[in-house]
Enzyme design. Structure first.
Site, mmCIF file in Angstrom:
data_model
loop_
_atom_site.group_PDB
_atom_site.id
_atom_site.type_symbol
_atom_site.label_atom_id
_atom_site.label_comp_id
_atom_site.label_asym_id
_atom_site.label_seq_id
_atom_site.Cartn_x
_atom_site.Cartn_y
_atom_site.Cartn_z
ATOM 1 N N HIS A 22 -15.187 -1.576 -10.967
ATOM 2 C CA HIS A 22 -16.280 -0.428 -10.547
ATOM 3 C C HIS A 22 -16.717 -1.262 -9.141
ATOM 4 C CE1 HIS A 22 -15.638 2.536 -13.753
ATOM 5 N NE2 HIS A 22 -16.170 1.919 -14.187
ATOM 6 N N HIS B 167 -13.115 5.918 -13.326
ATOM 7 C CA HIS B 167 -12.221 5.979 -14.246
ATOM 8 C C HIS B 167 -10.640 6.862 -14.265
ATOM 9 C CE1 HIS B 167 -16.018 5.252 -17.181
ATOM 10 N NE2 HIS B 167 -15.287 3.253 -16.632
ATOM 11 N N CYS B 168 -10.228 6.071 -14.795
ATOM 12 C CA CYS B 168 -8.813 7.240 -14.481
ATOM 13 C C CYS B 168 -8.597 6.951 -15.564
ATOM 14 C CB CYS B 168 -8.187 5.343 -14.099
ATOM 15 S SG CYS B 168 -6.234 5.219 -14.182
ATOM 16 N N CYS C 174 -4.466 2.448 -17.863
ATOM 17 C CA CYS C 174 -4.337 1.303 -16.681
ATOM 18 C C CYS C 174 -5.775 0.767 -17.459
ATOM 19 C CB CYS C 174 -5.128 2.652 -15.522
ATOM 20 S SG CYS C 174 -6.414 1.898 -14.305
ATOM 21 N N CYS D 38 -3.667 0.626 -13.182
ATOM 22 C CA CYS D 38 -1.773 0.816 -13.136
ATOM 23 C C CYS D 38 -1.811 1.125 -11.600
ATOM 24 C CB CYS D 38 -2.239 2.697 -13.339
ATOM 25 S SG CYS D 38 -3.449 3.930 -12.008
ATOM 26 N N CYS E 146 -4.896 3.139 -9.196
ATOM 27 C CA CYS E 146 -5.777 1.825 -9.184
ATOM 28 C C CYS E 146 -5.529 0.616 -8.300
ATOM 29 C CB CYS E 146 -6.258 1.675 -10.037
ATOM 30 S SG CYS E 146 -6.557 2.927 -11.316
ATOM 31 N N HIS F 260 -12.823 -4.245 -15.968
ATOM 32 C CA HIS F 260 -12.859 -3.459 -15.717
ATOM 33 C C HIS F 260 -14.214 -3.282 -15.321
ATOM 34 C CE1 HIS F 260 -13.691 1.384 -17.504
ATOM 35 N NE2 HIS F 260 -14.474 0.742 -17.000
ATOM 36 N N GLU F 261 -14.617 -3.801 -14.952
ATOM 37 C CA GLU F 261 -16.698 -3.569 -14.339
ATOM 38 C C GLU F 261 -16.073 -3.977 -13.229
ATOM 39 O OE1 GLU F 261 -18.887 -1.977 -15.567
ATOM 40 O OE2 GLU F 261 -17.877 -1.715 -17.867
HETATM 41 ZN ZN LIG Z 1 -16.134 1.808 -16.363
HETATM 42 ZN ZN LIG Z 2 -6.019 3.490 -13.400
#
Ligand SMILES: [Zn+2]
Ligand SMILES: [Zn+2]
Lengths: 446, 177
Positions: free
Chosen positions: B134, B140-141, B146, B165, B168, B130-131
């Site tokens: 970024h 953010h999704c 996701c 997803c 993304c 996740h990070e």
């Molecule tokens: Zn985040």
């Molecule tokens: Zn996503």
């Protein structure tokens, strides 16, 4: 596509600004920062933000003062205040001054997200309402024309297109579709809007009454004509005359009307001088004028005179997606007329309404809502309050038993299940009422 | 997307590091390099909050350890905060070079539940991806599965997957490197 929400962060602490900036950027918002109230107000002058997130404690002008200033400029702006000092006083003061909400630092990450999401939801709601009105945005005084369906948008477009000209318009459509509202909208958006729009319901008047109604009469022109009277064409000078149910006028009236349209002048009944009037004519009909022309019952020359522009108002069954907004509108209208608080309608009831074919169009829907508000329990409109809607689309005829059951239930609800009072209202004795309650298996909500 | 430098500030089991490597490699089709980093974390400790300042740690890691080509992630096992939030799992420079993630709040024990090592590993991997996402510019999704879905509580992390997803993923591919 949902529009991107913009946030202005106002805080004197850099680390707070940075953190919030990152947090919201990652959430997909458009974010800008200001170091103090002064800077924030300058930003707000040059660009619009959906949400202002402001610290309360700042050197110079504090957040509360800034909030008041923002609110005085734009009443509907959404300001959320932040405070590290969770005193109830400042928070309450902020809410009193119009803050949307407040948060105390440090936030639980979830709280902050929720808060902004709620604010965004509100913004989207307002936007939706805006889009509903968007096609009327350039049209004025037409709040009674409701609906955002494709069909209605076409009508709005046509209203806009014809409003500025002086051309005659024929509005066609079934009874109850709101043809007069369309006429009003055209008038209200025309250069004639500062002058009257005069309506005449041709179908309701006999030939001679219609004649004197349209052209006026001189004192003594006929029995009962005790005063000189201006006709509707005269009253509509500089404005608009709306002739509803134009297809019903007699052949003689058709001739007279044609002459008036050609010369813009006429004589009052029993009068002997020409009066001229500058009016625009808008007609409405639920008949097919064209085939009436072919059948010889409507003058062709008049038809072409009147029929410069045609606007067809769609029947409700062709725009059932507008039912929810219409229902909402009528609930508000009647609740306000009855001096009651506005109540919601069940989803199930709404779905049922959208299943109907509405032969009576909007007028029929309006009557249903009015009735449901009268017979309902005052808390929400449910399928029960719409007893004429059957599961099967087929017959809408209720059996006597069903009618009786519904009526008794309505009365019971009206009298809060006070059996004596309900029995009295129903003009039966208590025993009879008890028997009916048992027969129909009616149950008090408690 | 050629290199992701993973720098551990603290002790992590080999099993966890292997899993992180494998799955990050898959997620970004990137080469993963490992390094141990040393920082006096005491400098970033806030005694009043008894937590560590994530913003400042991210900054210093970026300055001292950030690789010139690719992305850098610092792995920690301390309780992170940022001034506005009560806690964070990680922090990233959006579209930047570096990010950090901590597994401090990811174990079941912290919430009074029975330990579950695999679950903790999975949570950490999701936060790492996740990070890093970024740093590749992903925001953010709202897609429920996701990995870029924002998650406040560990339960939220558990509910999402560790993959991007389709939307993304396609954004990820289209970022110029
Ligand atoms: Zn985040
Ligand atoms: Zn996503």
């Amino acid at each position: 596509m949902v529009k991107q929400i913009s946030i202005l962060i106002v805080d004197d602490e850099e680390s707070v600004r940075d953190s919030l900036f990152n947090w919201f950027i990652e959430d997909g918002y458009r974010v800008e920062c200001a170091e103090d109230a002064k800077q924030a107000l300058t930003r707000l002058e040059s660009s619009e933000f959906d949400i202002v997130l402001a610290d309360i404690k700042m050197p110079g002008m504090d957040g509360l003062e800034m909030l008041r200033r923002i609110k005085s400029l734009r009443k509907d702006s959404i300001v959320i205040v932040m405070t590290a000092f969770a005193t109830v006083d400042t928070a309450v003061q902020a809410l009193k001054d119009g803050a949307f909400d407040y948060v105390t630092k440090p936030f639980d990450p979830d709280d902050l997200s929720h808060l902004i999401r709620n604010a965004s939801k509100q913004i989207h709601l307002e936007d939706e309402n805006e889009t509903l009105k968007v096609h009327l945005s350039s049209l004025e005084n037409v709040e009674n024309l409701i609906g955002n369906s494709e069909a209605m948008r076409r009508v709005y477009g046509e209203i806009e297109r014809v409003a500025h000209s002086a051309a005659p318009v024929i509005i066609t459509g079934e009874s109850g579709t709101g043809k007069e509202l369309v006429a009003k909208a055209i008038h209200a958006n025309s250069p004639r809007k500062f002058f009257p729009m005069v309506s005449v319901h041709c179908g309701a008047l006999t030939e001679s009454l219609l004649e004197s109604e349209l052209f006026g009469h001189e004192k003594g022109a006929f029995t009962g004509a005790m005063y000189n009277r201006k006709g509707r064409f005269e009253m509509a000078d500089n404005g608009t005359i709306f002739l509803d149910e134009i297809a019903t006028i007699s052949t003689k009236m058709q001739v007279e009307l044609l002459r008036v349209l050609e010369t813009k002048s006429f004589m009052r009944v029993g009068g002997n001088r020409e009066i001229s009037s500058d009016f625009r004519v808008i007609c409405a009909t639920n008949k097919d004028l064209k085939s009436m022309v072919e059948a010889g019952s409507f003058r062709e020359d008049l038809y072409y005179r009147l029929n410069v522009v045609t606007i067809e108002v769609p029947p409700l069954r062709e725009r059932l997606e507008d039912v929810p907004v219409l229902v909402d509108f009528f609930i508000r209208k009647y609740c306000s007329a009855m001096n009651r608080t506005v109540i919601p309608i069940d989803d199930a009831a709404l779905i049922k309404l959208q299943d109907l074919t509405f032969p009576g169009n909007i007028r029929e829907l309006e009557n249903m809502i009015e009735r449901a508000l009268v017979v309902g329990n005052g808390k929400r409109i449910t399928v029960k309050d719409l007893p004429f809607i059957k599961d099967s689309q087929g017959s809408s005829v209720e059996s006597l038993d069903e009618l009786e059951k519904g009526h008794i239930l309505n009365i019971l609800i009206k009298y809060s299940w006070n059996i004596s009072a309900a029995a009295k209202a129903l003009k039966v004795d208590r025993v009879t009422l008890y028997n009916k309650i048992r027969k129909y298996d009616l149950k008090s909500p408690r | 997307m050629d290199e992701i430098a993973m720098i551990s500030f603290g002790y992590f089991e080999k099993q966890l590091l292997d899993a992180v490597t494998m799955r990050t490699e898959q997620a970004f089709s990137a080469r993963i390099s490992w390094k141990e980093g040393f920082l006096d974390l005491g400098d970033y400790y806030d005694p009043s909050r008894r937590q560590y300042d994530g913003n400042r740690i991210l900054k210093v890691i970026d300055e001292r350890f950030g690789v010139s080509k690719g992305k850098t992630i610092g792995l920690l096992s301390i309780d992170l905060f940022i001034p506005i939030l009560t806690f964070i799992y990680g922090q990233a420079f959006l579209n930047g070079r570096s990010c950090i993630a901590s597994n401090y709040r990811l174990s079941n024990e912290r919430y009074g539940l029975l330990p579950d090592e695999t679950l903790m590993h999975n949570r950490f991997i999701k936060e790492i991806i996740h990070e890093l996402g970024h740093t590749y510019g992903l925001i953010h999704c709202s897609h429920p599965d996701c990995v870029m879905r924002s998650s406040t509580y560990v339960e939220d992390i558990d509910q999402k997957g560790e993959d991007f997803c389709p939307n993304c993923k396609s954004n990820l591919i289209h970022f110029p490197e």
